[in-house]
Design an enzyme around this catalytic site. Structure first.
Site, PDB file in Angstrom:
ATOM      1  N   LEU A 173       0.839  -1.198   0.000  1.00  0.00           N
ATOM      2  CA  LEU A 173       0.000   0.000   0.000  1.00  0.00           C
ATOM      3  C   LEU A 173       0.877   1.251   0.000  1.00  0.00           C
ATOM      4  CD1 LEU A 173      -2.929   1.023  -0.006  1.00  0.00           C
ATOM      5  CD2 LEU A 173      -2.712   1.278   2.470  1.00  0.00           C
ATOM      6  N   TYR A 174       2.039   1.178   0.672  1.00  0.00           N
ATOM      7  CA  TYR A 174       2.989   2.302   0.620  1.00  0.00           C
ATOM      8  C   TYR A 174       3.306   2.642  -0.839  1.00  0.00           C
ATOM      9  CZ  TYR A 174       7.457   4.778   0.719  1.00  0.00           C
ATOM     10  OH  TYR A 174       8.470   5.684   0.502  1.00  0.00           O
ATOM     11  N   ALA A 175       3.684   1.616  -1.616  1.00  0.00           N
ATOM     12  CA  ALA A 175       4.031   1.826  -3.024  1.00  0.00           C
ATOM     13  C   ALA A 175       2.838   2.383  -3.798  1.00  0.00           C
ATOM     14  CB  ALA A 175       4.508   0.514  -3.644  1.00  0.00           C
ATOM     15  N   THR A 177       0.420   4.250  -2.658  1.00  0.00           N
ATOM     16  CA  THR A 177       0.175   5.670  -2.361  1.00  0.00           C
ATOM     17  C   THR A 177       1.253   6.553  -2.988  1.00  0.00           C
ATOM     18  OG1 THR A 177       1.313   5.556  -0.195  1.00  0.00           O
ATOM     19  CG2 THR A 177      -1.087   5.225  -0.199  1.00  0.00           C
TER      20      THR A 177
END
Ligand code: NAD
Length: 365
Positions: A173-175, A177
């Site tokens: 999810l980091y990637a 966003t």
């Protein structure tokens, strides 16, 4: 209090350039690892710098306070506030004529996204949009340089990564966003003529670094005699990272600011095309995690207890490797620090900061 006379005085002193024609830069995430280093480098060059940070507790906030204390010695003030506080951002742009924004504030970390997904959306998507909404209405608009990430390449296996490669397979999810940030930047550039430069950082490390990153907690755990987990891919290959030393990244950030085109829009109206640029800022030489551990063992004088395990599907990618020819062409970016030299400087800082002793030959740093 916010908006009081003393507050405004500190803001102005910090943000005023020391050289004629100097930049006035808002650095978001200034109490963070990369933000603190960039703020110091810009200030030393005579630019005006004002920080913004919410001092969240994703990792030890006392480290953020220590960076703040270091910056304050150099007359850099960090406003304590959140990217999502629109009245605060409007107030900052009202009192300071920022020419540039170096936007580094974000929820970082790949694995934490599984426990706390909403914090990524709040800071990296909503917070970024809030900042851009304010910037588009400032006259003249500031040029914006912001942190993207090598994680946007996700499960891409073309090696090394070039800016033209696909970024449609985020593994965390980091990637996702960070990738969303790139799309959002494109929209604000297109509609409002905002000048926007995205920097895809590759595993940045060094003094004052982040305790949630492997090189940092490996150092801590090896010194404490704890067993460290060394990951292999599902195919039993070693995981490798294009570790990039902080001073090289700082030079890249400053180069991107120096070459950022002035925005063409103003007051929310578009006047003509402005830049939307995206660059890799890596080291161009990936190092397997086993090699990282071996270098640390040598520097710390301690043999690590290792537990080799297969990589779970937790958002980590098997390898990263940057092609940096675009950043080299446009602002002379050239990484010069190899992992052994950079880790030596990190360990020296770590030992001094935490007041710990190295193994065997004690005090031998
Ligand atoms: P960091 O966590 O040390 O710094 C980020 C700072 O932003 C922190 O001090 C945090 O308190 C602040 N912050 C977070 N959310 C905020 C919000 N909503 N409002 C105000 N402040 C907020 O991380 P870093 O390593 O210095 O990373 C800087 C940037 O570079 C981030 O955008 C990160 O995603 C990106 N990046 C870092 C790396 C790396 O290896 N360090 C790699 C790729 C990308």
């Amino acid at each position: 209090g916010r908006g009081g006379a003393a507050w405004e005085k500190q803001v102005h002193r910090s943000a005023k350039p020391d050289r004629p024609g100097g930049m006035t830069v808002l650095v978001t995430g200034a109490a963070g690892f990369i933000g603190a280093h960039c703020s110091l480098a810009l200030k030393k060059r005579g630019e005006g710098v004002l920080g913004l940070d919410n001092f969240n507790d994703y990792y030890d906030p006392s480290l953020k306070r220590a960076r703040q204390a270091l910056l304050s010695k150099h007359e850099i003030f960090i406003v304590e506030g959140d990217l999502n506080d629109k009245p605060l951002l409007i107030k900052l742009f009202d009192v300071v004529p920022f020419t540039h924004v170096l936007h580094l504030a974000a929820q970082a970390g790949v694995r934490y996204a599984m426990q706390n997904p909403q914090s990524y959306v709040a800071s990296n998507v909503a917070g970024f949009v809030n900042l851009l909404e304010v910037c588009k209405d400032v006259n003249p608009q500031p040029a914006i340089v912001w942190a993207s990430s090598s994680s946007v390449y996700g499960l891409n296996t073309e090696n090394p990564f070039s800016e033209l490669h696909r970024t449609d397979q985020p593994a965390s999810l980091y990637a996702a966003t960070k990738k969303a940030g790139e799309e959002i930047a494109h929209t604000y550039n297109h509609i409002y003529g905002l000048s926007l430069t995205g920097l895809r950082f590759f595993t940045v490390y060094g003094p004052w670094g982040r305790p949630d990153m492997a090189y940092f907690f490996f150092t801590k755990d090896i010194l404490q005699g704890k067993t460290i987990d060394v990951y292999q891919t599902q195919e039993d290959k070693e995981v490798a990272r294009d570790f990039t030393y902080i001073d090289d990244v700082v030079k890249g950030c400053v180069g991107a600011l120096d070459t950022a085109e002035k925005s063409t829009g103003s007051g929310g109206k578009k006047r003509g095309p402005a830049q939307l640029r995206v660059y890799n800022l890596g080291n161009t030489s990936p190092v397997p995690v086993g090699k990282l551990v071996a270098i640390l063992e040598g520097l710390l004088n301690v043999k690590a207890k290792k537990h080799v395990i297969r990589m779970p599907r937790n958002g980590d990618v098997p390898f990263t490797h940057a092609n940096v020819s675009l950043a080299n062409r446009d602002f002379g970016y050239k990484p010069t620090t190899d992992l052994a030299a950079g880790l030596r400087k990190f360990v020296k800082w770590y030992v001094g900061y935490y007041g710990v002793q190295l193994g065997a030959k004690k005090g031998n740093n």
